[in-house]
Structures are given as structure tokens and as C-alpha cells.
Write a protein that holds these residues in place. Structure first.
Motif, mmCIF file in Angstrom:
data_model
loop_
_atom_site.group_PDB
_atom_site.id
_atom_site.type_symbol
_atom_site.label_atom_id
_atom_site.label_comp_id
_atom_site.label_asym_id
_atom_site.label_seq_id
_atom_site.Cartn_x
_atom_site.Cartn_y
_atom_site.Cartn_z
ATOM 1 N N GLN A 148 0.818 -1.207 0.000
ATOM 2 C CA GLN A 148 0.000 0.000 0.000
ATOM 3 C C GLN A 148 0.858 1.266 0.000
ATOM 4 N N ALA A 149 1.969 1.255 0.725
ATOM 5 C CA ALA A 149 2.873 2.406 0.711
ATOM 6 C C ALA A 149 3.434 2.625 -0.689
ATOM 7 N N GLN A 150 3.782 1.525 -1.373
ATOM 8 C CA GLN A 150 4.287 1.633 -2.747
ATOM 9 C C GLN A 150 3.205 2.196 -3.667
ATOM 10 N N GLU A 151 1.957 1.763 -3.472
ATOM 11 C CA GLU A 151 0.861 2.281 -4.294
ATOM 12 C C GLU A 151 0.662 3.775 -4.067
ATOM 13 N N TRP A 152 0.757 4.225 -2.795
ATOM 14 C CA TRP A 152 0.679 5.667 -2.512
ATOM 15 C C TRP A 152 1.806 6.383 -3.257
ATOM 16 N N ASP B 297 3.490 5.584 -5.847
ATOM 17 C CA ASP B 297 3.360 5.539 -7.305
ATOM 18 C C ASP B 297 2.046 6.132 -7.807
ATOM 19 N N ASP B 298 1.224 6.680 -6.907
ATOM 20 C CA ASP B 298 -0.069 7.255 -7.277
ATOM 21 C C ASP B 298 -0.942 6.216 -7.982
ATOM 22 N N GLU B 299 -0.919 4.981 -7.467
ATOM 23 C CA GLU B 299 -1.712 3.891 -8.041
ATOM 24 C C GLU B 299 -2.884 3.479 -7.158
ATOM 25 N N GLY B 300 -2.830 3.785 -5.868
ATOM 26 C CA GLY B 300 -3.889 3.382 -4.961
ATOM 27 C C GLY B 300 -3.719 4.032 -3.601
ATOM 28 N N TYR B 301 -4.827 4.186 -2.896
ATOM 29 C CA TYR B 301 -4.855 4.843 -1.591
ATOM 30 C C TYR B 301 -5.760 4.032 -0.669
ATOM 31 N N SER B 302 -5.186 3.475 0.394
ATOM 32 C CA SER B 302 -5.942 2.622 1.317
ATOM 33 C C SER B 302 -6.143 3.324 2.650
ATOM 34 N N PHE B 303 -7.301 3.099 3.228
ATOM 35 C CA PHE B 303 -7.679 3.725 4.495
ATOM 36 C C PHE B 303 -8.390 2.710 5.394
ATOM 37 N N LEU B 304 -8.294 2.933 6.686
ATOM 38 C CA LEU B 304 -9.136 2.243 7.658
ATOM 39 C C LEU B 304 -10.186 3.238 8.134
ATOM 40 N N ILE B 305 -11.343 2.707 8.517
ATOM 41 C CA ILE B 305 -12.452 3.533 9.010
ATOM 42 C C ILE B 305 -12.547 3.347 10.523
ATOM 43 N N PHE B 306 -12.715 4.456 11.248
ATOM 44 C CA PHE B 306 -12.829 4.437 12.707
ATOM 45 C C PHE B 306 -14.069 5.203 13.144
ATOM 46 N N ASP B 307 -14.721 4.694 14.188
ATOM 47 C CA ASP B 307 -15.851 5.361 14.822
ATOM 48 C C ASP B 307 -15.312 6.594 15.543
ATOM 49 N N ARG B 308 -15.848 7.774 15.262
ATOM 50 C CA ARG B 308 -15.348 9.001 15.902
ATOM 51 C C ARG B 308 -15.607 9.025 17.402
ATOM 52 N N ARG B 309 -16.684 8.374 17.848
ATOM 53 C CA ARG B 309 -16.999 8.406 19.281
ATOM 54 C C ARG B 309 -16.049 7.549 20.109
ATOM 55 N N THR B 310 -15.675 6.374 19.575
ATOM 56 C CA THR B 310 -14.930 5.398 20.364
ATOM 57 C C THR B 310 -13.512 5.129 19.862
ATOM 58 N N ASP B 311 -13.177 5.603 18.675
ATOM 59 C CA ASP B 311 -11.903 5.307 18.006
ATOM 60 C C ASP B 311 -11.762 3.831 17.641
ATOM 61 N N ALA B 312 -12.861 3.069 17.690
ATOM 62 C CA ALA B 312 -12.807 1.659 17.293
ATOM 63 C C ALA B 312 -12.690 1.561 15.775
ATOM 64 N N MET B 313 -11.855 0.635 15.306
ATOM 65 C CA MET B 313 -11.776 0.345 13.886
ATOM 66 C C MET B 313 -13.053 -0.381 13.477
ATOM 67 N N VAL B 314 -13.682 0.073 12.384
ATOM 68 C CA VAL B 314 -14.942 -0.524 11.966
ATOM 69 C C VAL B 314 -14.874 -1.142 10.575
ATOM 70 N N GLY B 315 -13.864 -0.801 9.782
ATOM 71 C CA GLY B 315 -13.768 -1.335 8.426
ATOM 72 C C GLY B 315 -12.635 -0.684 7.661
ATOM 73 N N GLY B 316 -12.717 -0.774 6.339
ATOM 74 C CA GLY B 316 -11.676 -0.205 5.503
ATOM 75 C C GLY B 316 -12.186 0.145 4.120
ATOM 76 N N LEU B 317 -11.436 1.027 3.451
ATOM 77 C CA LEU B 317 -11.754 1.437 2.089
ATOM 78 C C LEU B 317 -10.472 1.507 1.289
ATOM 79 N N GLY B 318 -10.604 1.326 0.001
ATOM 80 C CA GLY B 318 -9.470 1.502 -0.885
ATOM 81 C C GLY B 318 -9.894 2.177 -2.167
#
Length: 196
Positions: A70-74, A76-97
Motif C-alpha cells: 500500500q505504501a508503494q501504491e501511494w 506511485d499514485d496507483e492506490g490509496y488505502s484507508f481504515l475507518i474508525f468510529d469518531r466516538r470510540t476510536d474503534a476500527m470498523v472497516g476499511g476502504l481503498g
């Protein structure tokens, strides 16, 4: 527009994008355990909609390889990956790419996402998708973002329609999901249509 090209980037830049109910940021090595636990407890919920998981899918070493790719994709401007977190609890809830970035005359990318079963249908994926679309059309300067899902995945279709994607067509044998080539419905949203 973000510019990440050049030598020296070993991980995505430190960034966080905030929405009303969630925030997204690139994954970090310290996220492995929470990511692996969420994916493991949601395995039966996720596998019908995803490519077949390798035997070592949830190991620390596999997560490390994922982060390096994923760092290589960033970089090379080929892909951008993220994790999703609940703002209230900071719990990880999922991911997007945002993957398959095409520049030149195309200026487009493909959106994908997943959510842990206990966080499904709570607005986290649509909230995260809006943040990724803001990033795509703003910082990245894309013209079009595409997405595809199985025709029977009503929740995924609902997410795409809720955030402003338009159904554009049907692709036979589009992706190999859970070991089988599966048809998909195709969606897209254009920069000029994006309402944010």
C-alpha cells in the motif's frame, strides 16, 4: 492535488480525514491486531463478497506485506488505502481503498470497501466513502470514481446509491469472488456530480 511521487516514501503520509460519524486514515503497523481480530470475527460475513483469503491472511507478516504494498501504491499514485474508525470510540470498523488509479485522459479510480459485521448498517461505510470521494475529487483531482458489487449484495448497492453513485451496467464474470468468477453491477460518480 497531492503529490507523493519520488523516492523516500516508506509509508503513506500521516493524515486523517474526519466526517460526522467516522474518520479515515491510512493503516499503520500498530493496527494489525485490531484489524486481524475484526476481520476474523467477521470472516463468515465478509468471505461471500471478497476474493478467497490466503491461509496466512490475518498474520502480522501478511499485514506487513499489505502495508508495504500500500505504501508503494501511494508513492506511485496507483492506490490509496484507508481504515475507518468510529469518531466516538476510536474503534476500527472497516476499511476502504481507492485502487486502479488511471491518469492521463482517464483520471479515474475504483472504490472498494468492507465493514466488520458488528458495525454493518450503521452508516460507517457511507461516511467513509464520502471522505474518500472528497479526497478523490479534491486532493487527487480525479474526474471519475467507479465501483462494482455483486448483484445480490443489496447493502453494498445501497451504500453506493446513498453516496451518489449511478448504476451504469452489468459485467459478466467480472471478479473472482470467494473462488468463483462472479457477475457484478457497475456504478460510477463523476466529479461534476459529486455533492460532498
Amino acid at each position: 492535488m497531492i503529490r507523493l511521487l519520488g523516492s523516500g516514501l516508506i509509508s503513506p503520509p500521516a493524515m486523517r480525514l474526519d466526517g460526522p460519524s467516522c474518520y479515515i486514515r491510512p493503516p499503520l503497523p500498530r493496527d494489525w491486531r485490531e484489524w486481524a481480530e475484526l476481520r476474523d470475527e467477521s470472516r463468515a460475513f465478509l468471505t461471500p463478497w471478497e476474493p478467497t483469503w490466503p491461509a496466512d491472511a490475518l498474520t502480522r507478516s501478511a499485514f506487513g506485506r499489505r502495508l508495504r504494498r500500500q505504501a508503494q501504491e501511494w508513492r506511485d499514485d496507483e492506490g490509496y488505502s484507508f481504515l475507518i474508525f468510529d469518531r466516538r470510540t476510536d474503534a476500527m470498523v472497516g476499511g476502504l481503498g481507492l485502487t486502479n488509479i488511471r491518469r492521463g485522459v482517464a483520471q479515474m479510480g475504483t472504490l472498494g470497501y468492507w465493514v466488520g459485521q458488528r458495525y454493518a448498517r450503521r452508516g460507517f461505510v457511507s461516511g467513509g466513502a464520502r471522505l474518500v470521494l472528497d479526497f478523490s475529487f479534491g486532493q487527487l483531482g480525479l474526474h471519475r470514481v467507479e465501483a462494482a458489487c455483486l448483484p445480490t449484495n443489496a447493502p453494498s448497492r445501497g451504500v453506493l446509491e446513498k453516496v451518489g453513485f449511478t448504476h451504469e451496467g452489468y459485467a459478466r464474470g467480472y471478479l473472482r469472488i470467494d473462488g468463483t468468477w462472479r457477475d457484478h453491477v457497475l456504478y460510477a460518480v463523476l466529479h461534476e456530480e459529486w455533492r460532498g
